[in-house]
Write a protein that holds these residues in place. Structure first.
Motif, PDB file in Angstrom:
ATOM      1  N   ALA A 151      51.105  76.334  -7.018  1.00 40.12           N
ATOM      2  CA  ALA A 151      49.678  76.487  -7.331  1.00 40.12           C
ATOM      3  C   ALA A 151      49.424  77.760  -8.127  1.00 40.12           C
ATOM      4  CB  ALA A 151      48.871  76.478  -6.044  1.00 40.12           C
ATOM      5  N   GLN A 152      50.205  77.984  -9.160  1.00 40.71           N
ATOM      6  CA  GLN A 152      50.065  79.217  -9.922  1.00 40.71           C
ATOM      7  C   GLN A 152      48.732  79.297 -10.657  1.00 40.71           C
ATOM      8  OE1 GLN A 152      53.634  79.027 -12.308  1.00 40.71           O
ATOM      9  NE2 GLN A 152      54.745  80.369 -10.883  1.00 40.71           N
ATOM     10  N   LEU A 153      48.341  78.229 -11.352  1.00 35.57           N
ATOM     11  CA  LEU A 153      47.084  78.260 -12.102  1.00 35.57           C
ATOM     12  C   LEU A 153      45.883  78.417 -11.179  1.00 35.57           C
ATOM     13  CD1 LEU A 153      45.588  78.187 -14.767  1.00 35.57           C
ATOM     14  CD2 LEU A 153      45.547  75.680 -14.597  1.00 35.57           C
ATOM     15  N   PRO A 154      45.784  77.664 -10.094  1.00 37.71           N
ATOM     16  CA  PRO A 154      44.639  77.903  -9.202  1.00 37.71           C
ATOM     17  C   PRO A 154      44.592  79.327  -8.655  1.00 37.71           C
ATOM     18  CG  PRO A 154      45.657  75.804  -8.676  1.00 37.71           C
ATOM     19  CD  PRO A 154      46.543  76.489  -9.687  1.00 37.71           C
ATOM     20  N   TRP A 155      45.758  79.890  -8.360  1.00 38.13           N
ATOM     21  CA  TRP A 155      45.808  81.262  -7.864  1.00 38.13           C
ATOM     22  C   TRP A 155      45.280  82.222  -8.919  1.00 38.13           C
ATOM     23  CZ3 TRP A 155      47.832  86.016  -8.934  1.00 38.13           C
ATOM     24  CH2 TRP A 155      47.930  86.920  -7.879  1.00 38.13           C
ATOM     25  N   LEU A 156      45.735  82.061 -10.165  1.00 39.50           N
ATOM     26  CA  LEU A 156      45.284  82.930 -11.257  1.00 39.50           C
ATOM     27  C   LEU A 156      43.783  82.769 -11.511  1.00 39.50           C
ATOM     28  CD1 LEU A 156      48.270  82.389 -13.713  1.00 39.50           C
ATOM     29  CD2 LEU A 156      47.666  84.548 -12.577  1.00 39.50           C
ATOM     30  N   LEU A 157      43.287  81.543 -11.471  1.00 41.88           N
ATOM     31  CA  LEU A 157      41.860  81.324 -11.710  1.00 41.88           C
ATOM     32  C   LEU A 157      41.013  81.892 -10.571  1.00 41.88           C
ATOM     33  CD1 LEU A 157      41.786  77.753 -13.285  1.00 41.88           C
ATOM     34  CD2 LEU A 157      41.777  79.987 -14.430  1.00 41.88           C
ATOM     35  N   ARG A 158      41.524  81.855  -9.362  1.00 41.74           N
ATOM     36  CA  ARG A 158      40.800  82.472  -8.236  1.00 41.74           C
ATOM     37  C   ARG A 158      40.725  83.984  -8.429  1.00 41.74           C
ATOM     38  NH1 ARG A 158      43.545  80.715  -3.849  1.00 41.74           N
ATOM     39  NH2 ARG A 158      44.792  82.599  -3.752  1.00 41.74           N
ATOM     40  N   VAL A 159      41.810  84.582  -8.875  1.00 40.50           N
ATOM     41  CA  VAL A 159      41.802  86.026  -9.158  1.00 40.50           C
ATOM     42  C   VAL A 159      40.798  86.327 -10.268  1.00 40.50           C
ATOM     43  CG1 VAL A 159      43.167  87.958 -10.056  1.00 40.50           C
ATOM     44  CG2 VAL A 159      44.149  86.445  -8.332  1.00 40.50           C
ATOM     45  N   ALA A 160      40.822  85.533 -11.339  1.00 36.00           N
ATOM     46  CA  ALA A 160      39.880  85.737 -12.443  1.00 36.00           C
ATOM     47  C   ALA A 160      38.441  85.571 -11.958  1.00 36.00           C
ATOM     48  CB  ALA A 160      40.172  84.755 -13.577  1.00 36.00           C
ATOM     49  N   ARG A 161      38.208  84.597 -11.109  1.00 32.94           N
ATOM     50  CA  ARG A 161      36.867  84.378 -10.552  1.00 32.94           C
ATOM     51  C   ARG A 161      36.413  85.588  -9.741  1.00 32.94           C
ATOM     52  NH1 ARG A 161      34.645  82.390  -5.780  1.00 32.94           N
ATOM     53  NH2 ARG A 161      32.727  81.208  -6.089  1.00 32.94           N
ATOM     54  N   ASN A 162      37.296  86.130  -8.937  1.00 28.52           N
ATOM     55  CA  ASN A 162      36.956  87.316  -8.143  1.00 28.52           C
ATOM     56  C   ASN A 162      36.653  88.509  -9.041  1.00 28.52           C
ATOM     57  OD1 ASN A 162      37.276  85.878  -5.771  1.00 28.52           O
ATOM     58  ND2 ASN A 162      39.350  86.600  -5.410  1.00 28.52           N
ATOM     59  N   ILE A 163      37.418  88.674 -10.104  1.00 30.55           N
ATOM     60  CA  ILE A 163      37.178  89.780 -11.040  1.00 30.55           C
ATOM     61  C   ILE A 163      35.822  89.604 -11.710  1.00 30.55           C
ATOM     62  CG2 ILE A 163      37.949  90.799 -13.221  1.00 30.55           C
ATOM     63  CD1 ILE A 163      40.862  90.186 -12.190  1.00 30.55           C
ATOM     64  N   LEU A 164      35.516  88.390 -12.135  1.00 34.82           N
ATOM     65  CA  LEU A 164      34.206  88.111 -12.743  1.00 34.82           C
ATOM     66  C   LEU A 164      33.079  88.390 -11.760  1.00 34.82           C
ATOM     67  CD1 LEU A 164      35.101  84.847 -14.643  1.00 34.82           C
ATOM     68  CD2 LEU A 164      34.226  86.945 -15.687  1.00 34.82           C
ATOM     69  N   ARG A 165      33.258  87.951 -10.517  1.00 33.70           N
ATOM     70  CA  ARG A 165      32.249  88.186  -9.478  1.00 33.70           C
ATOM     71  C   ARG A 165      32.029  89.685  -9.285  1.00 33.70           C
ATOM     72  NH1 ARG A 165      34.760  86.918  -4.486  1.00 33.70           N
ATOM     73  NH2 ARG A 165      35.340  89.091  -4.652  1.00 33.70           N
ATOM     74  N   ASP A 166      33.118  90.440  -9.218  1.00 32.12           N
ATOM     75  CA  ASP A 166      32.992  91.883  -9.038  1.00 32.12           C
ATOM     76  C   ASP A 166      32.301  92.539 -10.231  1.00 32.12           C
ATOM     77  OD1 ASP A 166      34.239  91.610  -6.597  1.00 32.12           O
ATOM     78  OD2 ASP A 166      36.190  92.336  -7.294  1.00 32.12           O
ATOM     79  N   ASN A 167      32.613  92.077 -11.441  1.00 31.81           N
ATOM     80  CA  ASN A 167      31.948  92.606 -12.638  1.00 31.81           C
ATOM     81  C   ASN A 167      30.460  92.313 -12.612  1.00 31.81           C
ATOM     82  OD1 ASN A 167      34.257  93.713 -13.725  1.00 31.81           O
ATOM     83  ND2 ASN A 167      34.695  91.985 -15.054  1.00 31.81           N
ATOM     84  N   PHE A 168      30.092  91.093 -12.216  1.00 29.56           N
ATOM     85  CA  PHE A 168      28.678  90.733 -12.143  1.00 29.56           C
ATOM     86  C   PHE A 168      27.961  91.562 -11.077  1.00 29.56           C
ATOM     87  CE2 PHE A 168      29.944  86.428 -13.946  1.00 29.56           C
ATOM     88  CZ  PHE A 168      29.460  86.712 -15.208  1.00 29.56           C
ATOM     89  N   ARG A 169      28.618  91.790  -9.962  1.00 35.41           N
ATOM     90  CA  ARG A 169      28.013  92.615  -8.902  1.00 35.41           C
ATOM     91  C   ARG A 169      27.790  94.042  -9.379  1.00 35.41           C
ATOM     92  NH1 ARG A 169      31.457  90.760  -3.586  1.00 35.41           N
ATOM     93  NH2 ARG A 169      30.412  88.760  -3.293  1.00 35.41           N
ATOM     94  N   ARG A 170      28.789  94.609 -10.058  1.00 30.46           N
ATOM     95  CA  ARG A 170      28.640  95.968 -10.588  1.00 30.46           C
ATOM     96  C   ARG A 170      27.484  96.036 -11.577  1.00 30.46           C
ATOM     97  NH1 ARG A 170      34.274  96.227 -10.309  1.00 30.46           N
ATOM     98  NH2 ARG A 170      34.526  95.408 -12.411  1.00 30.46           N
ATOM     99  N   ALA A 171      27.399  95.043 -12.444  1.00 35.12           N
ATOM    100  CA  ALA A 171      26.316  95.018 -13.432  1.00 35.12           C
ATOM    101  C   ALA A 171      24.963  94.876 -12.740  1.00 35.12           C
ATOM    102  CB  ALA A 171      26.526  93.877 -14.426  1.00 35.12           C
ATOM    103  N   ALA A 172      24.899  94.049 -11.709  1.00 33.72           N
ATOM    104  CA  ALA A 172      23.640  93.869 -10.983  1.00 33.72           C
ATOM    105  C   ALA A 172      23.235  95.157 -10.279  1.00 33.72           C
ATOM    106  CB  ALA A 172      23.771  92.729  -9.970  1.00 33.72           C
TER     107      ALA A 172
END
Length: 179
Positions: free
Chosen positions: A54-75
């Motif tokens: 499950a390499q791609l799902p793992w990578l996309l979950r990491v990317a999703r978490n990074i995006l979420r953290d970026n959005f939280r910081r911006a908010a």
């Protein structure tokens, strides 16, 4: 058995474009490069923990978490800036004898970097001790004092640049008493 470098290179070559596509679809092309870089940095650090099946799902979950953290910081940043703007607007309407000084301080504070704002507000507005504030920032008390001194100096310069006089009072939140 492949070396960690070879495993990472294969992972990157196989999935970089798909991670980029995911990030670009969620946050636009400008932020996508940063998200891809951070995602593969996490992958490198946790290479042994990436499931082979499950390499791609793992990578996309990491990317999703990074995006979420970026959005939280911006908010958080946007909320703080909106609050500072509100305080400036309220200060302009204030008819107290120190309204001009208050406006100058709030405007000067709003013009500082995010790092300087955080240093000044942790102690002056959030009521943290220097030891507690240093822990929040992940630095020693001595380093915190140096950074705080520099931030106060930049605040003084910004206030003096407004032409309203010198910095004489500690910065406190509207409605709070100085310490």
């Amino acid at each position: 058995m492949p070396t960690p470098h070879e495993r990472f290179t294969a992972l990157y070559n196989t999935y970089q474009a798909r991670v980029y596509g995911y990030a670009a679809s969620r946050a636009g092309h400008q932020l996508a490069e940063e998200v891809v870089s951070e995602t593969f940095l996490v992958a490198w650090r946790r290479l042994d923990g990436i499931p082979d099946h499950a390499q791609l799902p793992w990578l996309l979950r990491v990317a999703r978490n990074i995006l979420r953290d970026n959005f939280r910081r911006a908010a958080r940043r946007d909320a703080l800036e909106a609050e500072l703007r509100t305080w400036v607007e309220e200060a302009v309407a204030d008819v107290g004898e120190h309204a001009t000084e208050r406006v100058a301080v709030l405007r000067a504070l709003a013009g500082l970097s995010e790092a300087d704002k955080e240093l000044l507000t942790l102690t002056a507005w959030h009521g943290l001790s220097t030891v507690e504030a240093a822990k929040v920032l992940g630095c020693t008390k001595a380093v915190f004092f140096v950074r705080l001194h520099r931030a106060r100096r930049r605040l003084r310069s910004a206030i003096e640049a407004t032409g309203t006089g010198t910095f004489q009072k500690p910065v406190t939140a509207p409605g709070r008493k100085p310490r």
